[in-house]
Design a protein around this motif. Structure first.
Motif, PDB file in Angstrom:
ATOM      1  N   ARG A 249     -20.836  63.027 -17.524  1.00 14.24           N
ATOM      2  CA  ARG A 249     -22.013  62.806 -17.913  1.00 14.24           C
ATOM      3  C   ARG A 249     -23.149  62.401 -18.392  1.00 14.24           C
ATOM      4  N   SER A 251     -22.668  59.333 -19.553  1.00  8.21           N
ATOM      5  CA  SER A 251     -23.241  57.893 -19.133  1.00  8.21           C
ATOM      6  C   SER A 251     -23.183  57.632 -17.359  1.00  8.21           C
ATOM      7  N   THR A 254     -28.345  60.896 -15.478  1.00 11.97           N
ATOM      8  CA  THR A 254     -29.586  60.753 -16.478  1.00 11.97           C
ATOM      9  C   THR A 254     -29.984  62.244 -16.378  1.00 11.97           C
ATOM     10  N   THR A 376     -29.654  58.466 -19.572  1.00  9.48           N
ATOM     11  CA  THR A 376     -28.467  58.610 -19.536  1.00  9.48           C
ATOM     12  C   THR A 376     -27.971  59.834 -21.269  1.00  9.48           C
TER      13      THR A 376
END
Length: 435
Positions: A249, A251, A254, A376
């Protein structure tokens, strides 16, 4: 006499055909190697182990039932039905079990079963287990990178070298990452404890070197053990809940980053010289706009200085700053900080941020405190680093980078004075605010 003649003829036949190889490790194709991966201090993160895999030539199997019974004495969790089916197929080659230990190989050899053999293979081993799973990634049973930096290595030409046979039984140069295993282990433990304590769906954190862009630690939970990337349930099905841990989560996803975006809104106002640290904005009453009412959580219901806007995390005060800059300036500033475009880094599968198709005033106001734009967490950290390192945006890296190299890659996005003001605000909030 007829019986002995038949036996003699069979012996001659057996003597003429190619012998069945059961233990030779050089009989089948060569082994594809992967480079060792270490952290920035040389601590081992991933390495190859020499293993063997069991195969069969069904055409040379005399009694499939007997072979299955004998193999089950060495391999307790052997799939009897599946193995029996493979042994009765008409093909010349069938995998029976991948990546056996040397002891299992020796025990199977002692059984003296004709028609089976061993192929040398490499098994990837991750000493740290879950500690850096999302950074390192994992490989499949054929030692091909599927995620993280393992996949990155294949994308850099390792897979092509493998196909040409140039990685077979060759000791490749180790690959050093930017992460520090000590910091990585601490961060992973903290985010896991936080997820449990707050009963959250997920949690994550990043430590970034603001002067070089090096990722020192990055953890996302739920995670998984790269030594066992998939898990089978007692009923034989794949554990889908466990495989959810593959999702990084930090990278690969979003989020609307909420009040962390107030940093960028205040930096934007300071850099555009629409405000100073001494500016006072009216936060005494809610803002009504386009059918929406914007309030503060535990608001002070009075005018606030810019440090107080940050300290009390005022939505009203932040919206007032965005209004002074304007819609076009707001969008341009976030684009300049890389928050609205896809980030470039070695990590595969980076998510693309989302934003309104058309920015209206209500969009600018809500985006000022982190709602309406999704980016991100890693990009948020990279943009925040530019606020405090003197104003230089440096794309993140999971490989070592010197300050000199970083300077060549950096791009000035805000003034040095703006960065100094933001360092003051962060210090002010850390001491007097919520942190």
């Amino acid at each position: 006499m007829l019986t002995f003649m038949m036996m003699g003829a069979r012996l001659v036949q057996y003597g003429a055909i190619e012998p069945v190889i059961t233990g030779s490790l050089g009989a089948v194709s060569r082994v594809a190697s992967r480079p060792t991966i270490t952290d920035r201090n040389g601590e081992l993160l991933a390495t190859d182990l020499n293993m063997v895999s069991l195969y069969a030539d069904p055409r040379r199997i005399v009694d499939a039932d007997e072979v299955v019974e004998k193999l089950a004495t060495v391999i307790p969790d052997l799939d009897w039905k599946g193995t029996h089916s493979k042994l009765q197929s008409r093909s010349a080659f069938q995998w029976l079990r991948r990546q056996l230990t040397p002891k299992q190989q020796a025990d199977i050899l002692a059984l003296g079963i004709p028609g089976i053999g061993f192929r040398p293979e490499k098994s990837r081993f991750y000493p740290g287990g879950v500690a850096a799973s999302h950074v390192i990634g994992h490989v499949n049973v054929d030692n091909q990178g599927l995620a993280g930096m393992e996949r990155y290595l294949d994308q850099q030409g390792l897979s092509e070298l493998r196909e040409l046979g140039m990685t077979s039984d060759v000791s490749l140069e180790p690959v050093k990452l930017s992460i520090d295993l000590r910091a990585q282990s601490i961060v992973r433990n903290i985010v896991h404890e936080s997820m449990v304590n707050y009963k959250a769906e997920a949690a994550g954190a990043i430590i970034l070197d603001v002067d070089t862009g090096e990722v020192i630690a990055m953890a996302s939970v739920p995670d998984y053990d790269p030594n066992q990337p998939s898990r089978t349930l007692p009923n034989g099905s794949v554990d889908k809940e466990y495989e959810k841990g593959w999702f990084n989560r930090m990278s690969n996803a979003t989020f609307e980053m909420g009040s962390t975006f107030k940093s960028f809104t205040l930096a934007m106002g300071l850099d555009a010289e629409k405000i100073t640290l001494n500016t006072v904005v009216d936060a005494s009453r809610p803002i009504r706009m386009g059918g929406f009412t914007i309030r503060d959580f535990k608001g002070k219901n009075r005018p606030l200085s810019i440090p107080e806007v940050f300290q009390y995390s005022s939505n009203i005060g932040t919206a007032a700053v965005a209004d002074r800059v304007g819609i076009d300036g707001h969008r341009e500033f976030l684009t300049r900080l890389g928050l609205l475009s896809k980030m470039e880094t070695e990590m595969p599968g980076v998510a693309t941020p989302t934003q309104p198709r058309t920015w209206k005033k209500i969009n600018s106001v809500t985006i000022s405190f982190g709602h309406g734009v999704a980016t991100t967490p890693l990009q948020t950290a990279v943009a925040a680093a530019a606020l405090v390192n003197g104003g230089h945006l440096i794309q993140p890296t999971f490989l070592p980078r010197t300050p000199t190299q970083a300077k060549l890659l950096s791009r000035r996005v805000i003034k040095d004075k703006t960065s100094a003001d933001m360092r003051y605000l962060y210090s002010w909030n850390g001491v007097r605010g919520s942190g």
